[in-house]
Design a protein around this motif. Structure first.
Motif, PDB file in Angstrom:
ATOM      1  N   LYS A 114       0.830  -1.214   0.000  1.00 44.96           N
ATOM      2  CA  LYS A 114       0.000   0.000   0.000  1.00 44.96           C
ATOM      3  C   LYS A 114       0.857   1.252   0.000  1.00 44.96           C
ATOM      4  O   LYS A 114       0.521   2.255  -0.649  1.00 44.96           O
ATOM      5  N   LYS A 122      -6.285  -2.736  -3.609  1.00 46.09           N
ATOM      6  CA  LYS A 122      -7.563  -3.140  -3.039  1.00 46.09           C
ATOM      7  C   LYS A 122      -7.367  -4.469  -2.321  1.00 46.09           C
ATOM      8  O   LYS A 122      -6.823  -5.418  -2.876  1.00 46.09           O
ATOM      9  N   THR A 149      -5.422  -6.859  -4.854  1.00 51.12           N
ATOM     10  CA  THR A 149      -5.430  -6.448  -6.263  1.00 51.12           C
ATOM     11  C   THR A 149      -4.673  -5.134  -6.393  1.00 51.12           C
ATOM     12  O   THR A 149      -5.001  -4.149  -5.734  1.00 51.12           O
ATOM     13  N   HIS A 175      -4.541  -5.087 -13.940  1.00 47.04           N
ATOM     14  CA  HIS A 175      -4.907  -5.422 -12.564  1.00 47.04           C
ATOM     15  C   HIS A 175      -4.254  -6.743 -12.200  1.00 47.04           C
ATOM     16  O   HIS A 175      -4.536  -7.775 -12.825  1.00 47.04           O
TER      17      HIS A 175
END
Length: 520
Positions: free
Chosen positions: A22, A30, A43, A52
């Protein structure tokens, strides 16, 4: 208790790694927790990229690699599948960030552009006026053109129809390269195939699903290649070359090469007085060829040996080092359990031994009769666990495929390597190929090393070791197999699939030691 601690440690590690992801891709990650068998589904959509990357983590991650899938509007399905397969193989020794680096490198190496420039103009925004506005529009148009999708490519089905119905081409001049589920990449003449609907084809006809076709050749030159986006049949990918152009170009090139070769031969005849006589050259060539044959034969003695017939201690150190990159130690098989078929196979063994008794030491025992589906390398106990877990997860699907598969039919006797191996031939259906494909795909997706290229469906009756085969003059033995060419042994329902360790077959009863067995 230890298992619970391991799970807690793994989940804590996953949370830490997800936080790092992140931080690296802010706002582009996600995470969904507690989805079926997965603790986390992560993802990642990199900034400015139309791709993706989904990583599904089980409670055993990082000890068990994630399940990886790729989605992108800029890539065809075969490319996303290739990328996912590449990352799956890299997953065993990589973090999620490391896999994203591998993903970026793969895209660069394969010249795949997944970047996009979003339209930033919003409804209700103020219009710019004057020169600056026109300049912006011009730049925006340039960007749109540069990221324009590639033109659609004509399919294998289109090429098949063109070759079938175009009066300007000869079907016999074309070669089809396709992926066989058992042996890998295969080339066969276009005319050898039955291009009917697969549902109407019997098990002995040569027919393939069109999605397995990789390329078409005109004689020796590719004119259509799915992976390279080459289309010189219709020119759909931008070459503007049609099959008529490609054929003319090929034939002109062959004529030019022949002309050059004829000129070179003429010059050689003129200067022959300064060279060796043809007799001398022939003698030297023959001597060199004999030496080369002996040397190659010595090397081939081990290279071509079936792995489970040679004790490791008997393999030359240098040869072992050359083969260690892929030395299978497990195989997936269907054990023959139909007693009538087994008895018939034994009767043929007895008949062959009556004529050729020296095959007796190399006879395969009835409890060892099986049909090999693939061979694989499991390097560690972790690999074994991954294999077993993967096969268990798809057990329900495999059972459905096994139940839908017509029984295997055994008819006739043939041989490999001048009767080193004598075997019963196998007739199988398209459903059987679907089962094999499912097993191979499951193992590949789990990151296991599977080799199918050297396999051909058969049931071995005799297997002479290479050391014996090379040391004795077996080629002079007149092996009579024609009498059994049409012998019908019987059939075998596809009622079991086993993953077994290569090794010694138990004497009299039992089968090879298995790590996974599925019955239906």
């Amino acid at each position: 208790m230890e298992g619970e601690e391991l799970t807690k440690d793994a989940i804590e590690y996953q949370k830490t790694e997800i936080n790092e992801v992140k931080a690296t891709f802010p706002g582009k990650v996600k995470v969904i927790s507690g989805v079926g068998d997965f603790t986390h589904v992560v993802t990642i959509t990199p900034e400015g990229q139309n791709i993706h990357c989904k990583f599904q983590l089980t409670e055993k991650y990082p000890h068990t690699p994630p399940v990886i899938s790729i989605q992108s509007e800029c890539m065809y399905a075969d490319l996303t599948t290739s990328l996912a397969s590449h990352l799956q193989k890299e997953a065993s020794n990589n973090t999620l960030l490391g896999l994203m680096t591998s993903c970026r490198q793969w895209l660069l190496d394969n010249d795949v552009d997944v970047s996009f420039k979003p339209d930033t103009k919003k409804e209700g925004s103020k219009k710019r006026s004057g020169k600056n506005n026109k300049s912006k529009k011009a730049v925006h148009k340039e960007d749109d053109d540069s990221f324009k999708k590639k033109p659609p490519m004509k399919t294998a089905a289109d090429v098949i129809k063109r070759i079938q119905w175009d009066e300007n081409v000869n079907k016999d001049d074309f070669i089809v390269g396709y992926m066989d589920r058992i042996v890998g990449l295969v080339e066969k003449s276009f005319s050898a195939f039955t291009w009917e609907d697969l549902a109407s084809v019997d098990m002995f006809a040569l027919a393939i699903p069109q999605h397995r076709i990789q390329y078409f050749k005109y004689k020796t030159e590719k004119v259509w290649d799915k992976n390279d986006r080459l289309d010189n049949v219709f020119g759909s990918t931008g070459s503007k070359i049609t099959i008529v152009d490609a054929i003319k170009s090929y034939e002109d090139k062959i004529k030019q090469q022949k002309h050059v070769s004829d000129n070179a031969e003429g010059q050689k005849i003129v200067t022959v007085e300064n060279e060796k006589t043809q007799e001398t050259e022939a003698a030297e060539n023959e001597e060199n060829q004999q030496k080369e044959t002996v040397e190659n034969g010595c090397e081939a003695g081990i290279d071509q040996t079936i792995v489970d017939t040679i004790p490791e201690k008997d393999i030359d150190t240098d040869m072992a080092s050359r083969r260690q990159s892929f030395r299978p130690n497990y195989f997936t098989a269907i054990q023959l359990t139909d007693q009538d078929t087994v008895r018939n196979l034994v009767s043929i063994q007895d008949a062959i031994l009556t004529r050729h008794p020296k095959y007796e030491p190399y006879r395969i025992q009835p409890n060892g009769f099986h049909l090999t589906l693939n061979v694989l390398l499991l390097d560690s106990s972790r690999d074994v666990d991954v294999c077993v877990d993967a096969m268990k997860k798809v057990s329900s699907d495999l059972k459905d495929l096994m139940l839908a598969t017509k029984p295997l039919v055994f008819e006739g006797v043939d041989n490999f390597d001048t009767c080193k191996v004598i075997f019963a031939k196998v007739g199988f259906s398209q459903e059987f190929l679907s089962l094999v494909d499912k097993i191979n795909q499951t193992m590949n997706d789990s990151g296991l090393r599977v080799d199918m290229k050297s396999l051909k469906p058969h049931v071995t009756l005799f297997n002479v070791s290479w050391s014996t085969f090379k040391s004795m003059d077996w080629k002079k033995e007149n092996i009579m197999l024609n009498d059994y060419a049409t012998f019908k042994f019987g059939s075998q329902p596809v009622n079991n699939v086993q993953v077994c360790r290569m090794g010694t077959l138990p004497t009299g009863h039992g089968f090879y030691r298995s790590i996974f067995k599925l019955n239906c």
